[in-house]
Enzyme design. Sequence first.
Site: not given
Length: 498
Positions: A260, A272, A283, A342, A344, A346
Amino acid sequence: MKFEVISTNLEEVKSDSVVIQFFEGTEFPESVLTLPESIRGEIASPIEAGGFKAKLGQVLPVYPKSVGPVRCFLLVGLGKKQDFSLEAIRQAHGYAALKAKEIGSSSVAVPIPNLPPYSAPEIVASVVEAVNLAFYRFDRYKSKVEDSKYPELISLVVEPDVKTLCDTAAQEAVIVSEAVKLARDIANMPSSDIPPKKLAEIATEVGAASGFSTKVFEMEVLERMGMGGIVGVGKGSSNPPVLIVMKYDGGGDTYAVVGKGVIFDSGGISIKPSEKMEEMKYDKSGAAAVIALMKAVAELKLPVRLIGIVPAVENLPSGNALKPGDIIKFRNGKTAEIISTDAEGRLILADALAYASEMKPKALIDLATLTGACVIALGTHASGLFSNNDRLADALIKAGEKTGERLWRLPLWKEYFEQIKSEVADMKNVGGRPAGAITAAAFLMNFVDSGIPWAHIDIAGTAWTQESSPEKSYIPKGATGIGVRLLIEFLKSEIKGG
Ligand code: BES
Ligand code: ZN
Ligand code: ZN
């Protein structure tokens, strides 16, 4: 800093510091018994005085009164013998190395005693990794860096009969730990300095230097390829998304890893809360691990074919951003209703997994900082593991036990798939709060061909040190580089097992 493997008598070692390891409540290690009586006495007195209990990670510098080349003996505790593991070695030697630096040693010797059930090369590798990783700091943005110097030379002192094997182990451990440092660097980078395109450039440069190829797919191509997830999440940012596909060919079976690569996750329109939002630069930790893994595997010249896939996006709100209620179509033709922008990770992984499936790998593994729910479930002590294949799951768990990157498997029962059913599309991207880490994994499973062994590793709690992360000598604050050592160990076990 250089590592060397030597096989000399400890008495002849001329390093500034010599690290001597002890188990809690045990006698002198064998290596010390070859030292002159007077030095043994000097080491013995602080132990006898009770100052040194050999608790895991405890380090006591002892300065011998007698004149000789060795300025300091660094007594280091391995903890209780019954709890002994390679992780104890890494922890202890990480602390010993930090102490050696603190006291200004420019050369350090580490006698490698016999520590069954582990072989000398395994111990050498663990020491080298821990020392190299303990010194990692992300300080490139600091105008002034701490000036105490790193030791220049680390000498691992081994028995002559294992010298060659230990030499190889040390060289490989340098390759592996350098790759982990690259993963940490990428994950630690502020998102503004590493937009998706820049991440692709880094992958390309690393590939050219290490021996793997890199292809980068940009917005228009992604649209044509039917990658509605990557395009959907990426279109909210002025830094367009890319899909990075890396290939290493060492012959043998094909494995695929997907990471990811959300360079920053603001949540998008489902924004968020601002508290701790800065942590969402991490992330991209899955992507960082995959690029670093490619580097290590290529440099180690492992006899496998490895495909590394990184969907890289920035998740921001804007007039062009994806919105709740939107429906997107992925690479494999399936559709999803967006409940939260949020969730996102997946969405971009869905396209990447579908694409990876087309290459029919022997196993497909993804690494992702996917859910806060995984952090709630396991804390920072283990990554979540989800798989459609018991053999693959067990092999990964075993690799993690060895590298100290623990995995804990959670179920993927069919009831969880019910939670993400949508009225208007094939599925929805959020299944409510219960079992949030599992429903995210269930979502991903829709994009893997059922015949392909697949594992999803949720590293949300382990990719960087959070408040509740236990302190580890070789894992300083910030990005941990999780997954790199794990997957190298996994691939090596696959190669061995055929
Ligand atoms: N990147 C986050 C997951 C995350 C959160 C990792 C905190 C590490 C720490 C992910 O994209 C996300 O925002 N997930 C949501 C999903 C939810 C909207 C279903 C979450 O976990 O809250
Ligand atoms: Zn998110
Ligand atoms: Zn995210």
